[in-house]
Design a protein around this motif. Structure first.
Motif, PDB file in Angstrom:
ATOM      1  N   VAL A 205      50.433 -26.995 -46.746  1.00 28.41           N
ATOM      2  CA  VAL A 205      49.711 -28.031 -45.999  1.00 28.41           C
ATOM      3  C   VAL A 205      50.708 -28.727 -45.081  1.00 28.41           C
ATOM      4  CG1 VAL A 205      48.421 -30.182 -46.151  1.00 28.41           C
ATOM      5  CG2 VAL A 205      48.042 -28.377 -47.855  1.00 28.41           C
ATOM      6  N   GLU A 206      50.472 -28.633 -43.780  1.00 28.43           N
ATOM      7  CA  GLU A 206      51.310 -29.308 -42.795  1.00 28.43           C
ATOM      8  C   GLU A 206      50.419 -30.003 -41.776  1.00 28.43           C
ATOM      9  OE1 GLU A 206      55.535 -27.384 -42.194  1.00 28.43           O
ATOM     10  OE2 GLU A 206      53.988 -25.973 -41.534  1.00 28.43           O
ATOM     11  N   GLY A 207      51.056 -30.865 -40.981  1.00 33.92           N
ATOM     12  CA  GLY A 207      50.307 -31.600 -39.979  1.00 33.92           C
ATOM     13  C   GLY A 207      49.670 -32.859 -40.543  1.00 33.92           C
ATOM     14  N   LEU A 208      48.731 -33.410 -39.817  1.00 33.83           N
ATOM     15  CA  LEU A 208      48.153 -34.712 -40.146  1.00 33.83           C
ATOM     16  C   LEU A 208      47.032 -34.584 -41.177  1.00 33.83           C
ATOM     17  CD1 LEU A 208      48.714 -37.603 -39.156  1.00 33.83           C
ATOM     18  CD2 LEU A 208      46.767 -37.347 -37.607  1.00 33.83           C
ATOM     19  N   HIS A 209      47.245 -35.227 -42.324  1.00 29.64           N
ATOM     20  CA  HIS A 209      46.245 -35.289 -43.391  1.00 29.64           C
ATOM     21  C   HIS A 209      46.293 -36.689 -44.002  1.00 29.64           C
ATOM     22  CE1 HIS A 209      45.626 -30.861 -43.500  1.00 29.64           C
ATOM     23  NE2 HIS A 209      46.900 -30.843 -43.134  1.00 29.64           N
ATOM     24  N   TYR A 210      45.129 -37.325 -44.120  1.00 31.06           N
ATOM     25  CA  TYR A 210      45.037 -38.680 -44.667  1.00 31.06           C
ATOM     26  C   TYR A 210      45.924 -39.655 -43.886  1.00 31.06           C
ATOM     27  CZ  TYR A 210      43.053 -36.035 -48.550  1.00 31.06           C
ATOM     28  OH  TYR A 210      42.293 -35.172 -49.315  1.00 31.06           O
ATOM     29  N   GLY A 211      46.087 -39.386 -42.605  1.00 30.16           N
ATOM     30  CA  GLY A 211      46.894 -40.253 -41.756  1.00 30.16           C
ATOM     31  C   GLY A 211      48.393 -40.045 -41.881  1.00 30.16           C
ATOM     32  N   ILE A 212      48.811 -38.999 -42.608  1.00 28.34           N
ATOM     33  CA  ILE A 212      50.233 -38.721 -42.846  1.00 28.34           C
ATOM     34  C   ILE A 212      50.581 -37.356 -42.256  1.00 28.34           C
ATOM     35  CG2 ILE A 212      52.038 -38.473 -44.589  1.00 28.34           C
ATOM     36  CD1 ILE A 212      50.102 -40.033 -46.495  1.00 28.34           C
ATOM     37  N   ASP A 213      51.691 -37.299 -41.554  1.00 29.66           N
ATOM     38  CA  ASP A 213      52.169 -36.034 -40.981  1.00 29.66           C
ATOM     39  C   ASP A 213      53.087 -35.351 -41.993  1.00 29.66           C
ATOM     40  OD1 ASP A 213      52.691 -33.991 -39.243  1.00 29.66           O
ATOM     41  OD2 ASP A 213      54.094 -35.115 -37.998  1.00 29.66           O
ATOM     42  N   PHE A 214      52.649 -34.208 -42.531  1.00 27.81           N
ATOM     43  CA  PHE A 214      53.396 -33.488 -43.556  1.00 27.81           C
ATOM     44  C   PHE A 214      54.166 -32.316 -42.940  1.00 27.81           C
ATOM     45  CE2 PHE A 214      49.979 -35.493 -45.959  1.00 27.81           C
ATOM     46  CZ  PHE A 214      50.650 -35.975 -47.066  1.00 27.81           C
ATOM     47  N   LYS A 215      55.360 -32.048 -43.491  1.00 33.27           N
ATOM     48  CA  LYS A 215      56.166 -30.940 -43.012  1.00 33.27           C
ATOM     49  C   LYS A 215      56.933 -30.318 -44.172  1.00 33.27           C
ATOM     50  CE  LYS A 215      58.339 -28.193 -40.159  1.00 33.27           C
ATOM     51  NZ  LYS A 215      57.618 -27.048 -39.538  1.00 33.27           N
ATOM     52  N   LEU A 216      56.834 -28.997 -44.325  1.00 31.08           N
ATOM     53  CA  LEU A 216      57.597 -28.248 -45.319  1.00 31.08           C
ATOM     54  C   LEU A 216      58.980 -27.934 -44.771  1.00 31.08           C
ATOM     55  CD1 LEU A 216      57.919 -26.582 -47.947  1.00 31.08           C
ATOM     56  CD2 LEU A 216      56.762 -24.693 -46.776  1.00 31.08           C
ATOM     57  N   ILE A 217      60.022 -28.225 -45.577  1.00 30.95           N
ATOM     58  CA  ILE A 217      61.397 -28.027 -45.110  1.00 30.95           C
ATOM     59  C   ILE A 217      62.202 -27.113 -46.032  1.00 30.95           C
ATOM     60  CG2 ILE A 217      61.538 -30.160 -43.766  1.00 30.95           C
ATOM     61  CD1 ILE A 217      62.923 -31.474 -46.191  1.00 30.95           C
ATOM     62  N   SER A 218      61.526 -26.276 -46.818  1.00 36.37           N
ATOM     63  CA  SER A 218      62.242 -25.311 -47.643  1.00 36.37           C
ATOM     64  C   SER A 218      63.085 -24.393 -46.756  1.00 36.37           C
ATOM     65  CB  SER A 218      61.262 -24.465 -48.463  1.00 36.37           C
ATOM     66  OG  SER A 218      60.631 -25.241 -49.433  1.00 36.37           O
ATOM     67  N   CYS A 219      64.263 -24.076 -47.265  1.00 34.41           N
ATOM     68  CA  CYS A 219      65.267 -23.330 -46.507  1.00 34.41           C
ATOM     69  C   CYS A 219      64.694 -22.096 -45.808  1.00 34.41           C
ATOM     70  CB  CYS A 219      66.366 -22.909 -47.475  1.00 34.41           C
ATOM     71  SG  CYS A 219      68.012 -23.026 -46.817  1.00 34.41           S
ATOM     72  N   ASP A 220      64.028 -21.236 -46.574  1.00 31.92           N
ATOM     73  CA  ASP A 220      63.547 -19.989 -45.990  1.00 31.92           C
ATOM     74  C   ASP A 220      62.409 -20.223 -45.006  1.00 31.92           C
ATOM     75  OD1 ASP A 220      62.192 -20.810 -48.349  1.00 31.92           O
ATOM     76  OD2 ASP A 220      61.293 -18.835 -48.617  1.00 31.92           O
ATOM     77  N   TYR A 221      61.640 -21.293 -45.217  1.00 32.36           N
ATOM     78  CA  TYR A 221      60.498 -21.581 -44.343  1.00 32.36           C
ATOM     79  C   TYR A 221      60.957 -22.028 -42.954  1.00 32.36           C
ATOM     80  CZ  TYR A 221      55.853 -23.337 -43.035  1.00 32.36           C
ATOM     81  OH  TYR A 221      54.646 -23.556 -42.405  1.00 32.36           O
ATOM     82  N   ILE A 222      62.106 -22.704 -42.891  1.00 28.07           N
ATOM     83  CA  ILE A 222      62.608 -23.199 -41.606  1.00 28.07           C
ATOM     84  C   ILE A 222      63.808 -22.363 -41.128  1.00 28.07           C
ATOM     85  CG2 ILE A 222      61.712 -25.520 -41.910  1.00 28.07           C
ATOM     86  CD1 ILE A 222      64.475 -26.433 -42.791  1.00 28.07           C
ATOM     87  N   ASN A 223      63.855 -21.124 -41.602  1.00 29.44           N
ATOM     88  CA  ASN A 223      64.864 -20.162 -41.142  1.00 29.44           C
ATOM     89  C   ASN A 223      66.300 -20.656 -41.342  1.00 29.44           C
ATOM     90  OD1 ASN A 223      62.959 -18.195 -40.225  1.00 29.44           O
ATOM     91  ND2 ASN A 223      62.562 -19.492 -38.437  1.00 29.44           N
ATOM     92  N   PHE A 224      66.516 -21.348 -42.480  1.00 28.80           N
ATOM     93  CA  PHE A 224      67.856 -21.738 -42.916  1.00 28.80           C
ATOM     94  C   PHE A 224      68.587 -22.645 -41.923  1.00 28.80           C
ATOM     95  CE2 PHE A 224      66.540 -17.724 -44.707  1.00 28.80           C
ATOM     96  CZ  PHE A 224      66.695 -17.952 -46.076  1.00 28.80           C
ATOM     97  N   ALA A 225      67.812 -23.413 -41.176  1.00 27.81           N
ATOM     98  CA  ALA A 225      68.382 -24.344 -40.197  1.00 27.81           C
ATOM     99  C   ALA A 225      67.748 -25.725 -40.386  1.00 27.81           C
ATOM    100  CB  ALA A 225      68.138 -23.852 -38.777  1.00 27.81           C
ATOM    101  N   PRO A 226      68.539 -26.768 -40.660  1.00 29.17           N
ATOM    102  CA  PRO A 226      67.967 -28.110 -40.786  1.00 29.17           C
ATOM    103  C   PRO A 226      67.131 -28.473 -39.571  1.00 29.17           C
ATOM    104  CG  PRO A 226      70.290 -28.117 -41.413  1.00 29.17           C
ATOM    105  CD  PRO A 226      70.013 -26.763 -40.812  1.00 29.17           C
ATOM    106  N   ILE A 227      65.990 -29.124 -39.809  1.00 28.87           N
ATOM    107  CA  ILE A 227      65.107 -29.487 -38.706  1.00 28.87           C
ATOM    108  C   ILE A 227      65.296 -30.949 -38.326  1.00 28.87           C
ATOM    109  CG2 ILE A 227      63.394 -27.757 -39.375  1.00 28.87           C
ATOM    110  CD1 ILE A 227      61.634 -30.172 -40.302  1.00 28.87           C
ATOM    111  N   LEU A 228      65.055 -31.245 -37.071  1.00 36.16           N
ATOM    112  CA  LEU A 228      65.219 -32.603 -36.544  1.00 36.16           C
ATOM    113  C   LEU A 228      64.087 -33.504 -37.055  1.00 36.16           C
ATOM    114  CD1 LEU A 228      66.817 -34.496 -34.628  1.00 36.16           C
ATOM    115  CD2 LEU A 228      65.213 -33.773 -32.824  1.00 36.16           C
ATOM    116  N   VAL A 229      64.473 -34.623 -37.649  1.00 29.95           N
ATOM    117  CA  VAL A 229      63.498 -35.633 -38.078  1.00 29.95           C
ATOM    118  C   VAL A 229      63.398 -36.724 -37.035  1.00 29.95           C
ATOM    119  CG1 VAL A 229      63.030 -37.423 -39.817  1.00 29.95           C
ATOM    120  CG2 VAL A 229      63.878 -35.170 -40.519  1.00 29.95           C
ATOM    121  N   SER A 230      64.551 -37.191 -36.591  1.00 33.50           N
ATOM    122  CA  SER A 230      64.571 -38.274 -35.595  1.00 33.50           C
ATOM    123  C   SER A 230      65.918 -38.274 -34.864  1.00 33.50           C
ATOM    124  CB  SER A 230      64.357 -39.610 -36.290  1.00 33.50           C
ATOM    125  OG  SER A 230      64.498 -40.683 -35.400  1.00 33.50           O
TER     126      SER A 230
END
Length: 230
Positions: A205-230
């Motif tokens: 589950v990603e994206g906007l749900h119940y007014g909250i933006d969800f994002k999965l950050i498991s290593c393999d899911y994001i191709n082993f590269a930290p993702i930008l939060v802010s």
């Protein structure tokens, strides 16, 4: 000076457990290092949302933490379900201090203010009514998330960004107690880990749900590269 996030490094530099037996995890340690040096600067901060090392004792995790410490940037860690080496916050902080791993800090019943952003986190839990122990574990994790958010509220009125190890939403599963807190506290962004494998991705589950933006950050899911939060 940016904030990044990643979870589930599953390092095993000093033990025989490894993730390379799973599809997509080939050379994952080298890939983490390469991507980290490519994207992260020394004045950046990276949130590592649990499942850091396969070590069973904290002494066995030394090489894994040395690897993390030598990566660019500051790192804030908290516990995942496979961090068996974790005993107490005091023990972890003492281990980091004794080994001069001063680029790594611990988030446990606490929060951080980074670059004008309020950062909170907890392991979380997915409740299974068929597991008797789950109710107690979930209650404890709910309490820890509340303490993290309360600590943030004592420092600033900025709405926190929440990091969890377990997903509060997954497929048709709904962690009611965790979600209630996120909604009541008016959280707008929630990052989580724990989920692996191609077969599991259809339930993510990603994206906007119940007014909250969800994002999965498991290593393999994001191709082993930290993702930008802010």
């Amino acid at each position: 000076m940016s904030i990044f996030a990643i979870s589930d490094l599953h390092l095993s530099l000093n033990c025989d457990k490894t993730m390379v037996v799973f599809p997509g995890w080939e050379n994952y340690v080298d890939r983490i290092k390469e991507n980290w040096f490519k994207n992260i600067k020394d004045d950046d901060t990276v949130i590592i949302a649990g499942d850091i090392s396969w070590a069973k004792k904290i002494s066995e995790a030394k090489e894994d933490f040395k690897f993390i410490h030598e990566l660019p940037g500051k790192k804030i860690i908290f516990r995942g379900n496979h961090d068996y080496w974790w005993t107490t916050k005091t023990a972890v902080c003492r281990f980091l201090e004794e080994n001069c791993f001063n680029s790594i800090s611990v988030m446990f019943n606490s929060s951080y203010i980074i670059e004008g952003k309020s950062i909170c986190g907890a392991r979380g839990w997915m409740y299974n009514p068929q597991e008797k122990r789950d109710e107690k574990i979930l209650a404890r994790e709910v309490g820890r998330l509340k303490m993290s958010l309360d600590d943030a509220a004592s420092k600033t009125d900025i709405t926190p960004i929440v990091f969890l190890h377990y997903p509060p939403l997954y497929g048709n599963q709904y962690s009611e107690e965790i979600m209630r807190i996120l909604i009541e506290r008016n959280i707008k962004k929630c990052y989580y880990g724990h989920i692996h494998g191609y077969g599991s991705r259809k339930f993510v589950v990603e994206g906007l749900h119940y007014g909250i933006d969800f994002k999965l950050i498991s290593c393999d899911y994001i191709n082993f590269a930290p993702i930008l939060v802010s």
